[in-house]
Scaffold this motif. Sequence first.
Motif, PDB file in Angstrom:
ATOM      1  N   LEU B  30       0.844  -1.201   0.000  1.00 52.02           N
ATOM      2  CA  LEU B  30       0.000   0.000   0.000  1.00 52.02           C
ATOM      3  C   LEU B  30       0.876   1.247   0.000  1.00 52.02           C
ATOM      4  CD1 LEU B  30      -2.780  -1.105   2.510  1.00 52.02           C
ATOM      5  CD2 LEU B  30      -3.021  -0.715   0.056  1.00 52.02           C
ATOM      6  N   GLY B  31       1.888   1.233   0.868  1.00 59.35           N
ATOM      7  CA  GLY B  31       2.787   2.386   0.939  1.00 59.35           C
ATOM      8  C   GLY B  31       3.535   2.601  -0.360  1.00 59.35           C
ATOM      9  N   ILE B  32       4.056   1.511  -0.913  1.00 59.18           N
ATOM     10  CA  ILE B  32       4.821   1.626  -2.161  1.00 59.18           C
ATOM     11  C   ILE B  32       3.910   2.052  -3.305  1.00 59.18           C
ATOM     12  CG2 ILE B  32       6.074   0.287  -3.908  1.00 59.18           C
ATOM     13  CD1 ILE B  32       7.426  -1.230  -1.687  1.00 59.18           C
ATOM     14  N   GLY B  33       2.709   1.465  -3.348  1.00 58.45           N
ATOM     15  CA  GLY B  33       1.757   1.821  -4.401  1.00 58.45           C
ATOM     16  C   GLY B  33       1.412   3.295  -4.358  1.00 58.45           C
ATOM     17  N   ALA B 399       6.111  -6.708  -2.305  1.00 58.03           N
ATOM     18  CA  ALA B 399       5.280  -5.534  -2.054  1.00 58.03           C
ATOM     19  C   ALA B 399       5.283  -4.610  -3.262  1.00 58.03           C
ATOM     20  CB  ALA B 399       5.777  -4.800  -0.816  1.00 58.03           C
ATOM     21  N   SER B 400       6.443  -4.490  -3.913  1.00 60.19           N
ATOM     22  CA  SER B 400       6.522  -3.613  -5.077  1.00 60.19           C
ATOM     23  C   SER B 400       5.667  -4.142  -6.215  1.00 60.19           C
ATOM     24  CB  SER B 400       7.969  -3.486  -5.556  1.00 60.19           C
ATOM     25  OG  SER B 400       8.744  -2.899  -4.562  1.00 60.19           O
ATOM     26  N   LEU B 401       5.667  -5.475  -6.375  1.00 61.05           N
ATOM     27  CA  LEU B 401       4.873  -6.050  -7.457  1.00 61.05           C
ATOM     28  C   LEU B 401       3.389  -5.749  -7.244  1.00 61.05           C
ATOM     29  CD1 LEU B 401       6.651  -9.485  -8.043  1.00 61.05           C
ATOM     30  CD2 LEU B 401       6.719  -7.419  -9.448  1.00 61.05           C
ATOM     31  N   ILE B 402       2.937  -5.925  -5.993  1.00 67.01           N
ATOM     32  CA  ILE B 402       1.537  -5.595  -5.696  1.00 67.01           C
ATOM     33  C   ILE B 402       1.353  -4.082  -5.797  1.00 67.01           C
ATOM     34  CG2 ILE B 402      -0.322  -5.768  -3.997  1.00 67.01           C
ATOM     35  CD1 ILE B 402       1.143  -8.200  -2.845  1.00 67.01           C
ATOM     36  N   GLY B 431       8.378   5.819 -10.252  1.00 66.51           N
ATOM     37  CA  GLY B 431       7.829   6.073  -8.920  1.00 66.51           C
ATOM     38  C   GLY B 431       7.957   4.862  -8.008  1.00 66.51           C
ATOM     39  N   ILE B 432       7.631   3.691  -8.565  1.00 66.82           N
ATOM     40  CA  ILE B 432       7.700   2.455  -7.775  1.00 66.82           C
ATOM     41  C   ILE B 432       9.152   2.188  -7.366  1.00 66.82           C
ATOM     42  CG2 ILE B 432       7.488  -0.067  -7.923  1.00 66.82           C
ATOM     43  CD1 ILE B 432       4.800   1.102  -7.619  1.00 66.82           C
ATOM     44  N   VAL B 433      10.045   2.370  -8.319  1.00 65.94           N
ATOM     45  CA  VAL B 433      11.458   2.120  -8.018  1.00 65.94           C
ATOM     46  C   VAL B 433      11.933   3.070  -6.909  1.00 65.94           C
ATOM     47  CG1 VAL B 433      13.803   2.291  -8.949  1.00 65.94           C
ATOM     48  CG2 VAL B 433      12.042   1.120 -10.247  1.00 65.94           C
TER      49      VAL B 433
END
Lengths: 223, 462
Positions: B30-33, B399-402, B431-433
């Motif tokens: 959630l945080g990463i997204g 987490a990053s994949l989700i 952004g994800i990276v």
Amino acid sequence: MITLKAIEKTYDLGQTKISAVSGIDLQINRGDFLAITGPSGSGKSTLLNILGILDNPTKGSYLLEDYDITMLSDKDQSRIRNKHFGFIFQSFNLFSELSALENVMLPMSYAKVPSKIRRERAAELLADVGLQQRMHHLPSMMSGGEQQRTAIARALANQPDLILADEPTGNLPTDKGEEVLRTLEMLNKRDVTIVMVTHNEEQARKAKRRIHIQDGHIVGERT
Amino acid sequence: MIRNEDRSIIFRNLKNRLPETLLLVVGLALGIGASGAGFALALKSIEVSNSLLSSQQYREITVSTRQTTADMDVPVMVMDQDQSIILTSRDLQAATDAPDISYGYIKAPTTFHSTASFMEQVVSTTRGKSSGSGSSQSSVPEEERTFSQQQLNPAQQGAQTLLTLPQSLDDVEPALSQWSGYMVSPEFFDAWSLHLQQGSFFTLQDASLTNNVMVVGSTLARTLYEDGSALGRRFISGPTVYEIIGILEPTGTSFDEMAFSRAFMPDVLQDIHLPNSSMLQSRWNTSLSFMVEDFTALDRAADQLQTYFTNTYGANSVVITIPRQEAQALQDRNARIVTMILFLALAGLFIAAVNVSNILLGRAMRKQKTVGVLKALGASKQRIFNLFFREALLIGLYASLIGVAISYVLAQLMQRTTHFGSIEPLLLIVGIVAAWIITTILTLFPALQASKIPAAQAMRTE
């Protein structure tokens, strides 16, 4: 093989300093079977830690084949532990996530032994201690005796020169304990040096040399 | 990653604590997204802001006679016309007093009517003349009327044109009876970066009240003449015969609306100055635009223009606006909103990552003895660090994949709210990276602590 000179270890607990061992002079020769005895808190474990380079002495020198190893880097000390020492613990300390085979393979992976050779050699070692049928079992599925035999196989993985055993029979029933001791004696006959900490007077008598520790000092030696 | 016993330890460890691991992954995802989408939005807003402010439109100064949009709602007849002036091409010479201005152009909205509606106009004008009343023209004072009859009486001149030139007109009529466009000066096309697909542009000399030329957008051209050959066609609108001399090319930018559907003709009123003419009422919305290449000089140029118009027409006769200032204010507001969104998203990520870090640290501290034994078997600090760090990396990776999926959904939502246009997948990945790197840095700590656990812990009795 190992020469300890005026070894001293103090633990700094903030305001007070506790001296665990002091004035230890000890010579261990290749092929020795040395038993360390002494009451709880006498400094046996501290001495074993220092011998196994798990801990560095506060003062004194530790010569391994004439090299002072106290000044070595973490990486070099790790390499010595990995290639030249084997550890056997009272509570076995197998990794619960790994099967018996993988437990034995682990130290070889640190020595960068290729995976295929690791597997073959680990299987051989387990067969030597009579566990060829239990290789793929997790430690939780094995008896105490089987676990300790696995631990011995693991200690032998990189063909060490020195085995350090901390109360290896302490958590085992008498018959299993004797079995373990016989294994150690057999290894000693194959020129593996053994240092064993024990409470058990009877077992200590089976060793070639005995030292007794009290209040951090070696108070007696018998051969 | 080498397939080895370390790997087995990591994977089985995660598997053995599956519920805890899943919670960590979901929280972090959630945080990463959110942060990934936040970063993407921030990058997009910078990009939009830069491209917007670099467009020609925001290097202009606009001069108009309208005070506010509310003024535009006031019926023209009600306005105090004595107080108002009509801007014409002649006022473009204001630029000569302002060295920062590279050129100016005029733009007046207008409507074109094709013959059909013109016929009605002829009829009504004729009727109006015979009855001597009706249209607003009759209110024009007589002394000005003489002049306006010569040059401006549209119906009469248009009627003559229609009567004298019918044979030379095309037999194909435009398919629309009415469409909109602008009277402009030629510089307009430069200012809006409009290019021609076919034909040529015009000069102000091409214009007269009876014969005029026109440049049309490509879509409009196809709509007017369905056979696809609008170029060279002539038609009558109002008093004037128009010839289509150019068709605009699509620009691929936001100006395409211009390039597609509008018609442009030269401003015919360049030399005419008649404040009270009814025809000029259609010119209330005329604006002059002055291009300033160096946007930092916009304020200075605006002051210079102000001086010119004050000297020519008196104080407060025109409104001078700098669209860049308004756009800048809007961009600043957007930037603050985006910063806020990013801040909240990062706060969420920080909390999630610190939580992961904390739990991993707890796990490491419970495994003091295990680490001690690993070290006894020959694992170096580096090796222990890798073991624990890989575990954290793996949680971060899942987490990053989700998070990618979450950020995609969030980006869609934001896209609809912010009018920034589509947020490109590349921005989301960037952004994800970025979010993943932050997570990784925060989860370095437990691995570092684990690697410091002394080897002597191996001997500890529990």
